[in-house]
Design a protein around this motif. Structure first.
Motif, mmCIF file in Angstrom:
data_model
loop_
_atom_site.group_PDB
_atom_site.id
_atom_site.type_symbol
_atom_site.label_atom_id
_atom_site.label_comp_id
_atom_site.label_asym_id
_atom_site.label_seq_id
_atom_site.Cartn_x
_atom_site.Cartn_y
_atom_site.Cartn_z
ATOM 1 N N SER A 1 0.823 -1.209 0.000
ATOM 2 C CA SER A 1 0.000 0.000 0.000
ATOM 3 C C SER A 1 0.859 1.261 0.000
ATOM 4 C CB SER A 1 -0.933 -0.003 1.215
ATOM 5 O OG SER A 1 -1.717 1.167 1.252
ATOM 6 N N ILE B 1 1.104 2.232 -4.642
ATOM 7 C CA ILE B 1 -0.018 3.020 -5.159
ATOM 8 C C ILE B 1 0.483 4.398 -5.571
ATOM 9 C CG2 ILE B 1 -2.248 4.065 -4.592
ATOM 10 C CD1 ILE B 1 -2.737 1.783 -2.663
ATOM 11 N N ASP B 2 0.097 4.844 -6.738
ATOM 12 C CA ASP B 2 0.494 6.152 -7.252
ATOM 13 C C ASP B 2 -0.327 7.239 -6.554
ATOM 14 O OD1 ASP B 2 1.252 8.383 -8.599
ATOM 15 O OD2 ASP B 2 0.773 7.635 -10.608
ATOM 16 N N ARG B 3 0.335 8.020 -5.705
ATOM 17 C CA ARG B 3 -0.330 9.113 -4.997
ATOM 18 C C ARG B 3 0.346 10.451 -5.312
ATOM 19 N NH1 ARG B 3 -0.015 4.966 -0.976
ATOM 20 N NH2 ARG B 3 -2.068 4.177 -0.349
#
Length: 410
Positions: free
Chosen positions: A42, A46-48
């Protein structure tokens, strides 16, 4: 340049071959718990970037032939094998299925090779056992879940196990305590790589504190370590637990074991993972917690019944371990105890104990008005002792150091 930044820069210079700092390999094994395994997936998978969090490239690698079984009988198929680790600048082992079984030799070889080529190696919770089996923790400080720390210390005596820490950063090798501490360490890695703002942005997306206060002391129970039962030192430890109300010191325990203080310290640490003095203080504070929760003794009486030489000594150790005075702890605990089947004052206590992220002055104001640490609920632990679970996130308990739960490389 901070120590953490200097360490990251030095480690980056050591990377060889195809390894890249932004590539994170997560090594999964069959039988590993899914929650711990999902933490690095996580954080790094994940691309944030829309929230200001720099992007990592995640490689999920199977540490052995699949499919990999996990919690609840689920089967996972890792898209990469051990060969993909050769591209990673960071390798994470989120958990190991059993502290009594050896990890696969091929996985240990891959970890050693990655470390030799400059990769940062991370063990979350029982993942520390895999790092220790690979020899990567020899002569280094490390931590793991408090329940398994004695076993880690006994099985790998060259590892300096500290069960009090939430995580330990020793430069190119990092370890963490149990489940939630894995999040703490992953956030620390993001902070080291990209700074406080990036780590803070990620923490807000995960809805977790950017830095948690304290260590594992508040979760330690009174049960004997699993592997100490047959050791001659077990009788001395049991005697100490039964006589916490008396004033005695480590010299007394060494004498009862018919050992010199030096020999006793070494043997005790190898069996429990703690220095005997720190262990004794922790047990006295735990006993004080119980009396504050279950009795009407004054703080002075509690100090005497827990073996402290004075109430001042109790208050000092209590605040250092739990971030609150004994009186404030009792008041907060009683304010939140169930009354007539209803948990009273929970909302009010959370409002005052957990400030929203805001200015430093607002946080100081909230901390000053906080009634104390989280309520404590006792449940039977795996060793027959007591586990403690707080309802209020411990990041907001006042009186902790500015950078809690962390030991960095000297």
């Amino acid at each position: 340049m901070s120590q953490d930044s200097a360490t990251a820069t030095e480690a980056a210079r050591k990377l060889t071959g195809r390894r890249r700092r932004e590539v994170v390999a997560v090594l999964l094994f069959s039988g590993g718990p899914i929650f711990e395994s999902s933490i690095p997936l996580s954080v790094f998978g994940i691309d944030r970037q829309d929230a200001g969090v720099p992007r990592y490239r995640l490689l999920v690698c199977g540490g052995e032939e699949g499919p990999l079984r996990t919690t609840g009988g689920l089967e996972l198929s890792a898209p990469y094998g051990l060969e993909a680790i050769s591209r990673a600048g960071t390798v994470v082992v989120p958990a190991w299925r059993s502290i009594t079984s050896p990890p696969p030799a091929e996985a240990l070889d891959a970890l050693r090779r990655a470390h030799e080529e400059g990769a940062r190696i991370v063990g979350l919770c029982t993942g520390a056992f895999v790092l220790a089996a690979a020899g990567l923790l020899d002569g280094r400080p490390a931590t793991t879940h408090w329940m398994y720390a004695p076993t880690l210390a006994k099985r790998y005596p060259s590892v300096h196990v500290d069960p009090r820490e939430l995580f330990v950063d020793d430069g190119d090798v990092l370890t963490s305590a149990g489940t939630a501490a894995g999040i703490d360490l992953c956030l620390h890695i993001v902070r080291t790589d990209h700074g406080t703002e990036a780590a803070g942005a990620l923490a807000r997306r995960l809805v977790v504190p950017p830095r948690r206060s304290g260590g594992q002391e508040r979760y330690l129970d009174r049960s004997l370590p699993e592997e100490i039962g047959s050791d001659p030192l077990a009788e001395v430890v049991a005697w100490a637990l039964e006589h916490l109300h008396e004033q005695f010191d480590v010299e007394t325990l060494a004498a009862r074991a018919y050992m010199s203080r030096r020999t006793f310290d070494r043997r005790f640490r190898s069996l429990t993972g703690s220095a005997p003095l720190q262990w004794l203080i922790t047990q006295r504070v735990l006993q004080a917690q119980r009396l504050l929760e279950t009795s009407d003794y004054s703080v002075d009486e509690v100090a005497g019944r827990c073996g402290f030489r004075s109430p001042v000594a109790l208050r000092g150790h209590f605040r250092r371990q739990l971030g609150s005075s004994p009186a404030a702890y009792r008041a907060a605990y009683r304010a939140r105890r169930p009354q007539g089947g209803v948990l009273e004052s929970v909302t009010a206590s959370i409002d005052t104990s957990v400030p929203v992220q805001g200015t430093a002055s607002s946080r100081r104001t909230a901390a000053a008005t906080s009634p104390g640490p989280a309520p404590v609920t006792a449940t039977t632990g795996p060793g027959g002792g007591m586990e403690r679970m707080g309802a209020v996130p411990e990041a907001y308990v006042p009186g902790r150091p500015a950078l809690p739960g962390q030991r960095s490389a000297p």
